[in-house]
Design a protein around this motif. Sequence first.
Motif, PDB file in Angstrom:
ATOM      1  N   ALA A  73      72.196  46.826  -9.282  1.00 19.01           N
ATOM      2  CA  ALA A  73      72.394  46.353 -10.654  1.00 19.01           C
ATOM      3  C   ALA A  73      71.160  46.707 -11.483  1.00 19.01           C
ATOM      4  O   ALA A  73      70.824  47.871 -11.608  1.00 19.01           O
ATOM      5  N   GLU A  74      70.434  45.732 -12.027  1.00 18.62           N
ATOM      6  CA  GLU A  74      69.326  46.043 -12.923  1.00 18.62           C
ATOM      7  C   GLU A  74      67.961  45.836 -12.275  1.00 18.62           C
ATOM      8  O   GLU A  74      67.839  45.164 -11.260  1.00 18.62           O
ATOM      9  N   ILE A  75      66.948  46.429 -12.914  1.00 19.65           N
ATOM     10  CA  ILE A  75      65.555  46.255 -12.520  1.00 19.65           C
ATOM     11  C   ILE A  75      64.801  45.685 -13.707  1.00 19.65           C
ATOM     12  O   ILE A  75      64.832  46.263 -14.799  1.00 19.65           O
ATOM     13  N   ALA A  76      64.129  44.543 -13.508  1.00 20.97           N
ATOM     14  CA  ALA A  76      63.272  43.953 -14.532  1.00 20.97           C
ATOM     15  C   ALA A  76      61.835  44.181 -14.094  1.00 20.97           C
ATOM     16  O   ALA A  76      61.389  43.629 -13.086  1.00 20.97           O
ATOM     17  N   LEU A 106      62.663  55.080 -10.086  1.00 18.82           N
ATOM     18  CA  LEU A 106      63.390  53.852 -10.400  1.00 18.82           C
ATOM     19  C   LEU A 106      64.875  54.160 -10.481  1.00 18.82           C
ATOM     20  O   LEU A 106      65.284  55.084 -11.197  1.00 18.82           O
ATOM     21  N   ILE A 107      65.687  53.372  -9.755  1.00 18.17           N
ATOM     22  CA  ILE A 107      67.132  53.570  -9.760  1.00 18.17           C
ATOM     23  C   ILE A 107      67.797  52.210  -9.965  1.00 18.17           C
ATOM     24  O   ILE A 107      67.645  51.312  -9.140  1.00 18.17           O
ATOM     25  N   ALA A 108      68.516  52.075 -11.071  1.00 17.50           N
ATOM     26  CA  ALA A 108      69.328  50.884 -11.342  1.00 17.50           C
ATOM     27  C   ALA A 108      70.757  51.399 -11.513  1.00 17.50           C
ATOM     28  O   ALA A 108      71.151  51.829 -12.596  1.00 17.50           O
ATOM     29  N   SER A 109      71.523  51.386 -10.426  1.00 14.96           N
ATOM     30  CA  SER A 109      72.805  52.088 -10.388  1.00 14.96           C
ATOM     31  C   SER A 109      73.777  51.680 -11.494  1.00 14.96           C
ATOM     32  O   SER A 109      74.370  52.535 -12.143  1.00 14.96           O
ATOM     33  N   THR A 110      73.974  50.378 -11.701  1.00 15.22           N
ATOM     34  CA  THR A 110      74.946  49.939 -12.702  1.00 15.22           C
ATOM     35  C   THR A 110      74.321  49.176 -13.854  1.00 15.22           C
ATOM     36  O   THR A 110      75.001  48.868 -14.830  1.00 15.22           O
ATOM     37  N   GLY A 111      73.046  48.862 -13.772  1.00 12.23           N
ATOM     38  CA  GLY A 111      72.389  48.070 -14.806  1.00 12.23           C
ATOM     39  C   GLY A 111      71.305  48.844 -15.513  1.00 12.23           C
ATOM     40  O   GLY A 111      71.190  50.055 -15.374  1.00 12.23           O
ATOM     41  N   SER A 112      70.495  48.104 -16.254  1.00 14.36           N
ATOM     42  CA  SER A 112      69.401  48.687 -17.027  1.00 14.36           C
ATOM     43  C   SER A 112      68.069  48.509 -16.321  1.00 14.36           C
ATOM     44  O   SER A 112      67.943  47.726 -15.383  1.00 14.36           O
ATOM     45  N   ILE A 113      67.062  49.229 -16.777  1.00 11.34           N
ATOM     46  CA  ILE A 113      65.675  49.059 -16.356  1.00 11.34           C
ATOM     47  C   ILE A 113      64.969  48.437 -17.548  1.00 11.34           C
ATOM     48  O   ILE A 113      64.889  49.058 -18.621  1.00 11.34           O
ATOM     49  N   LEU A 114      64.503  47.191 -17.380  1.00 16.11           N
ATOM     50  CA  LEU A 114      64.036  46.393 -18.513  1.00 16.11           C
ATOM     51  C   LEU A 114      62.570  46.009 -18.398  1.00 16.11           C
ATOM     52  O   LEU A 114      62.025  45.910 -17.308  1.00 16.11           O
ATOM     53  N   ASP A 115      61.960  45.764 -19.547  1.00 19.66           N
ATOM     54  CA  ASP A 115      60.567  45.327 -19.669  1.00 19.66           C
ATOM     55  C   ASP A 115      60.511  43.820 -19.458  1.00 19.66           C
ATOM     56  O   ASP A 115      61.142  43.064 -20.184  1.00 19.66           O
ATOM     57  N   GLN A 116      59.739  43.380 -18.458  1.00 10.95           N
ATOM     58  CA  GLN A 116      59.641  41.974 -18.087  1.00 10.95           C
ATOM     59  C   GLN A 116      58.341  41.330 -18.561  1.00 10.95           C
ATOM     60  O   GLN A 116      58.157  40.142 -18.387  1.00 10.95           O
ATOM     61  N   PHE A 124      63.738  58.397 -13.320  1.00  9.90           N
ATOM     62  CA  PHE A 124      64.606  57.224 -13.326  1.00  9.90           C
ATOM     63  C   PHE A 124      66.066  57.621 -13.459  1.00  9.90           C
ATOM     64  O   PHE A 124      66.398  58.695 -13.956  1.00  9.90           O
ATOM     65  N   GLU A 125      66.922  56.726 -12.953  1.00  9.92           N
ATOM     66  CA  GLU A 125      68.373  56.820 -13.106  1.00  9.92           C
ATOM     67  C   GLU A 125      68.849  55.411 -13.401  1.00  9.92           C
ATOM     68  O   GLU A 125      68.495  54.481 -12.684  1.00  9.92           O
ATOM     69  N   THR A 126      69.642  55.242 -14.453  1.00  8.52           N
ATOM     70  CA  THR A 126      70.130  53.921 -14.776  1.00  8.52           C
ATOM     71  C   THR A 126      71.537  53.981 -15.345  1.00  8.52           C
ATOM     72  O   THR A 126      71.857  54.875 -16.128  1.00  8.52           O
ATOM     73  N   GLY A 127      72.356  53.026 -14.927  1.00  8.23           N
ATOM     74  CA  GLY A 127      73.707  52.905 -15.453  1.00  8.23           C
ATOM     75  C   GLY A 127      73.734  52.230 -16.803  1.00  8.23           C
ATOM     76  O   GLY A 127      74.780  52.122 -17.436  1.00  8.23           O
ATOM     77  N   GLY A 128      72.583  51.768 -17.270  1.00 10.33           N
ATOM     78  CA  GLY A 128      72.447  51.136 -18.584  1.00 10.33           C
ATOM     79  C   GLY A 128      71.376  51.855 -19.370  1.00 10.33           C
ATOM     80  O   GLY A 128      71.379  53.071 -19.484  1.00 10.33           O
ATOM     81  N   SER A 129      70.394  51.095 -19.857  1.00  6.79           N
ATOM     82  CA  SER A 129      69.319  51.688 -20.650  1.00  6.79           C
ATOM     83  C   SER A 129      67.995  51.656 -19.884  1.00  6.79           C
ATOM     84  O   SER A 129      67.826  50.903 -18.930  1.00  6.79           O
ATOM     85  N   PHE A 130      67.063  52.478 -20.328  1.00  5.14           N
ATOM     86  CA  PHE A 130      65.680  52.474 -19.856  1.00  5.14           C
ATOM     87  C   PHE A 130      64.888  51.852 -20.981  1.00  5.14           C
ATOM     88  O   PHE A 130      64.589  52.504 -21.981  1.00  5.14           O
ATOM     89  N   GLY A 131      64.598  50.542 -20.851  1.00  5.58           N
ATOM     90  CA  GLY A 131      64.003  49.787 -21.948  1.00  5.58           C
ATOM     91  C   GLY A 131      65.072  49.399 -22.949  1.00  5.58           C
ATOM     92  O   GLY A 131      66.264  49.685 -22.761  1.00  5.58           O
ATOM     93  N   ALA A 173      69.893  58.025 -18.405  1.00  2.00           N
ATOM     94  CA  ALA A 173      70.345  56.677 -18.742  1.00  2.00           C
ATOM     95  C   ALA A 173      71.716  56.780 -19.389  1.00  2.00           C
ATOM     96  O   ALA A 173      72.054  57.802 -19.991  1.00  2.00           O
ATOM     97  N   ALA A 174      72.490  55.707 -19.292  1.00  2.00           N
ATOM     98  CA  ALA A 174      73.812  55.706 -19.915  1.00  2.00           C
ATOM     99  C   ALA A 174      73.766  55.320 -21.378  1.00  2.00           C
ATOM    100  O   ALA A 174      74.523  55.852 -22.189  1.00  2.00           O
ATOM    101  N   THR A 175      72.859  54.386 -21.736  1.00  2.00           N
ATOM    102  CA  THR A 175      72.932  53.819 -23.091  1.00  2.00           C
ATOM    103  C   THR A 175      71.633  53.872 -23.884  1.00  2.00           C
ATOM    104  O   THR A 175      71.502  53.162 -24.875  1.00  2.00           O
TER     105      THR A 175
END
Length: 168
Positions: A39-42, A55-65, A78-85, A102-104
């Motif tokens: 899913a996602e990475i925070a 960094l790989i977030a298959s179905t989610g985003s990679i987010l700033d925590q 990176f690979e993300t099913g959502g956004s990178f940031g 990124a997807a989005t």
Amino acid sequence: DIATQGGSISVTAGAGSLTMGAATRAASAGGNIRYAASAEIALAELDAGAGDISLIASTGSILDQKAGNNLAASSVRFETGGSFGQAGAAIETDIVTLAGQAATGVFLLEASDLSLGAVSVATQYLSSDLTMATLSDAVRSGLVVTGSGPIVIDLSDGSLAVDQAVAA
């Protein structure tokens, strides 16, 4: 916190997300770092020194925590099913080369010079039979947004070199 003196760091969530506490840090002193989640990475802070980060977030985003730098490395892929940031919460970096998909959307705040190039990352991990194995993430080239979404790169200081294709 997680720290090595030049060894790899590999963290995987086969089901679900990876969430770092805002004050946590993983540092490898030059070894490669790989974080992967279904899913996602925070992200709080990953510091590979002269090493690379994947960094790989298959179905989610990679987010700033956290406030402040999230990624320090020679190269990041990176690979993300959502956004990178996200808009208003960009991933903050101090890196040399970036490549990803990124997807989005991609939202990045870079501290210095940045090259959009080609990046592959290999990390070592302890396999289920208790032997060391190597996991290699394939080459990513340039920046690609596969769905609808922007690519936003803000350089605090320095210049941007585009060595590979960029598509949004």
